[in-house]
Design a protein around this motif. Structure first.
Motif, mmCIF file in Angstrom:
data_model
loop_
_atom_site.group_PDB
_atom_site.id
_atom_site.type_symbol
_atom_site.label_atom_id
_atom_site.label_comp_id
_atom_site.label_asym_id
_atom_site.label_seq_id
_atom_site.Cartn_x
_atom_site.Cartn_y
_atom_site.Cartn_z
ATOM 1 N N ALA A 10 -57.919 60.713 99.050
ATOM 2 C CA ALA A 10 -56.887 61.658 99.263
ATOM 3 C C ALA A 10 -57.221 63.105 98.755
ATOM 4 N N THR A 11 -56.635 64.192 99.595
ATOM 5 C CA THR A 11 -56.525 65.587 99.109
ATOM 6 C C THR A 11 -56.139 65.954 98.055
ATOM 7 N N PRO A 12 -56.793 66.309 96.806
ATOM 8 C CA PRO A 12 -56.430 66.979 95.598
ATOM 9 C C PRO A 12 -55.042 67.847 95.755
ATOM 10 N N GLY A 13 -54.086 67.438 94.890
ATOM 11 C CA GLY A 13 -52.705 68.199 95.137
ATOM 12 C C GLY A 13 -51.995 67.950 96.161
ATOM 13 N N LYS A 14 -52.370 66.819 97.191
ATOM 14 C CA LYS A 14 -51.452 66.545 98.262
ATOM 15 C C LYS A 14 -50.812 65.365 97.909
ATOM 16 N N PRO A 15 -49.709 65.218 98.452
ATOM 17 C CA PRO A 15 -48.944 63.902 98.234
ATOM 18 C C PRO A 15 -49.726 62.725 98.882
ATOM 19 N N ARG A 16 -49.742 61.560 98.281
ATOM 20 C CA ARG A 16 -50.246 60.627 99.065
ATOM 21 C C ARG A 16 -49.342 59.954 100.258
ATOM 22 N N SER A 17 -50.048 59.512 101.409
ATOM 23 C CA SER A 17 -49.197 58.938 102.371
ATOM 24 C C SER A 17 -49.060 57.506 102.357
ATOM 25 N N VAL A 18 -47.804 56.938 102.461
ATOM 26 C CA VAL A 18 -47.719 55.589 102.268
ATOM 27 C C VAL A 18 -46.971 54.926 103.789
ATOM 28 N N ILE A 19 -47.609 54.231 104.446
ATOM 29 C CA ILE A 19 -47.230 53.770 105.816
ATOM 30 C C ILE A 19 -46.605 52.359 105.605
ATOM 31 N N PHE A 20 -45.418 52.054 105.941
ATOM 32 C CA PHE A 20 -44.933 50.859 106.051
ATOM 33 C C PHE A 20 -44.763 50.237 107.573
ATOM 34 N N VAL A 21 -45.585 49.218 107.615
ATOM 35 C CA VAL A 21 -45.669 48.817 109.112
ATOM 36 C C VAL A 21 -44.396 47.732 109.363
ATOM 37 N N THR A 42 -41.862 59.126 93.542
ATOM 38 C CA THR A 42 -42.078 60.310 93.927
ATOM 39 C C THR A 42 -40.831 61.445 93.284
ATOM 40 N N ARG A 43 -40.012 60.947 93.034
ATOM 41 C CA ARG A 43 -38.678 61.626 92.331
ATOM 42 C C ARG A 43 -39.322 61.893 90.548
ATOM 43 N N ARG A 44 -39.879 60.982 90.143
ATOM 44 C CA ARG A 44 -40.361 61.261 88.758
ATOM 45 C C ARG A 44 -41.523 62.183 88.496
ATOM 46 N N LEU A 45 -42.567 62.085 89.778
ATOM 47 C CA LEU A 45 -43.527 63.056 89.896
ATOM 48 C C LEU A 45 -43.114 64.481 90.076
ATOM 49 N N ALA A 46 -42.270 64.638 90.826
ATOM 50 C CA ALA A 46 -41.595 65.927 91.134
ATOM 51 C C ALA A 46 -40.995 66.687 89.939
ATOM 52 N N ASP A 47 -40.404 65.602 88.950
ATOM 53 C CA ASP A 47 -39.855 66.066 87.751
ATOM 54 C C ASP A 47 -41.085 66.742 86.673
ATOM 55 N N LEU A 48 -42.153 66.135 87.100
ATOM 56 C CA LEU A 48 -43.452 66.558 86.293
ATOM 57 C C LEU A 48 -44.239 67.623 86.966
ATOM 58 N N GLY A 49 -43.602 68.144 88.056
ATOM 59 C CA GLY A 49 -44.391 68.948 88.864
ATOM 60 C C GLY A 49 -45.706 68.504 89.590
ATOM 61 N N LEU A 50 -45.710 67.290 89.886
ATOM 62 C CA LEU A 50 -46.844 66.580 90.500
ATOM 63 C C LEU A 50 -46.414 66.092 91.962
ATOM 64 N N PRO A 51 -47.465 66.169 92.712
ATOM 65 C CA PRO A 51 -47.262 65.395 94.260
ATOM 66 C C PRO A 51 -47.132 64.061 93.831
ATOM 67 N N GLY A 52 -46.164 63.528 94.785
ATOM 68 C CA GLY A 52 -45.824 62.005 94.885
ATOM 69 C C GLY A 52 -46.464 61.306 96.039
ATOM 70 N N TYR A 53 -45.422 60.982 96.997
ATOM 71 C CA TYR A 53 -45.866 59.988 98.057
ATOM 72 C C TYR A 53 -44.954 60.597 99.366
ATOM 73 N N THR A 54 -45.614 60.660 100.376
ATOM 74 C CA THR A 54 -44.749 60.645 101.612
ATOM 75 C C THR A 54 -44.594 59.429 102.403
ATOM 76 N N LEU A 55 -43.585 58.996 102.646
ATOM 77 C CA LEU A 55 -43.336 57.781 103.136
ATOM 78 C C LEU A 55 -42.909 57.628 104.525
ATOM 79 N N HIS A 56 -43.568 56.683 105.301
ATOM 80 C CA HIS A 56 -43.629 56.686 106.958
ATOM 81 C C HIS A 56 -43.170 55.335 107.211
ATOM 82 N N THR A 57 -42.173 54.946 107.854
ATOM 83 C CA THR A 57 -41.974 53.379 108.460
ATOM 84 C C THR A 57 -42.303 53.732 109.941
ATOM 85 N N ALA A 58 -43.326 52.679 110.422
ATOM 86 C CA ALA A 58 -43.775 52.866 111.881
ATOM 87 C C ALA A 58 -43.955 51.577 112.304
#
Length: 230
Positions: A10-21, A42-58
């Motif tokens: 994963a690219t440093p500093g970028k949210p991790r992508s999670v794909i739900f199939v 993701t909400r908790r990590l945002a509170d800490l100023g950190l990237p969380g996850y991007t969620l995709h349902t596909a």
């Protein structure tokens, strides 16, 4: 045969992508339980100023997908995903898994091809049937729902099924037992990504046990004693 796997990073500093199939007749909690863990993380990590996850349902075709429970989930098309790399792929199970495998054979092909582009391939409950059919579990120790263990072993004798485990990690492949065990699996994945403290805070926010250990029996003694008194 299991494909080779070159683990992308994963690219440093970028949210991790999670794909739900998603696919027709999948179990709703298999997906929504896992989604809620990553959403809360993701909400908790945002509170800490950190990237969380991007969620995709596909799903294969996109659009509405009707779950086994009768609710409809809106999805995008798997072919429209342009995430490189894809970080985590999660395949939910279904109470009608044998028919789902027949109806979704193109999905098996997609999972097989996508494996080398995904950092982690995971399943909840009988979603392991899809990973096994795609050839991703050969020679690995895995978990699935206890009620489907006999069926799984008949179909996939080349896979080592752990009938007791809540979830199993085998390198880039993680599998879990039935339904709510997907929450345990997802908390373990969050811990692997962001540490124990974040995962514990997520569990607290969701008012769930931090996470059951991976080797806890699915049919635990307390539940068994309650069942036997009925």
């Amino acid at each position: 045969m299991t494909t080779s796997h070159d683990t992308p990073q994963a690219t440093p500093g970028k949210p991790r992508s999670v794909i739900f199939v998603a696919y027709p007749q999948m179990g709703l909690l298999d997906m929504s339980g896992a989604q809620t863990v990553f959403w809360a993380a993701t909400r908790r990590l945002a509170d800490l100023g950190l990237p969380g996850y991007t969620l995709h349902t596909a799903s294969l075709r996109g659009g509405p997908i009707r779950t086994a429970e009768g609710l409809t989930v809106q999805t995008i098309r798997l072919g429209d995903l342009t995430l490189e790399p894809m970080h985590t792929l999660i395949v939910p199970g279904s109470p009608y898994i044998r028919q789902a495998l027949v109806d979704s054979s193109p999905l098996v092909e997609w999972l097989h091809k996508a494996y080398s582009r995904v950092e982690r391939s995971t399943s909840v409950c009988s979603g392991a049937f899809f990973l096994a059919r795609a050839g991703l579990l050969d020679g690995l120790r895995v978990a699935t729902h206890w009620a489907m263990a006999d069926q799984f072993e008949r179909l996939f004798p080349q896979v080592e099924l752990d009938r007791e485990a809540i979830f199993v990690e085998q390198g880039p492949v993680w599998t879990s037992a039935g339904v709510s065990a997907g929450i345990d699996l997802s908390l373990a994945l969050v811990e692997a990504d962001h540490g124990r403290e974040v995962a514990m805070q997520v569990a607290r926010r969701l008012v769930v046990y931090y996470r059951r250990p991976d080797n806890q029996a699915q049919w635990n003694p307390l539940l068994q004693s309650q069942y036997s008194t009925q």
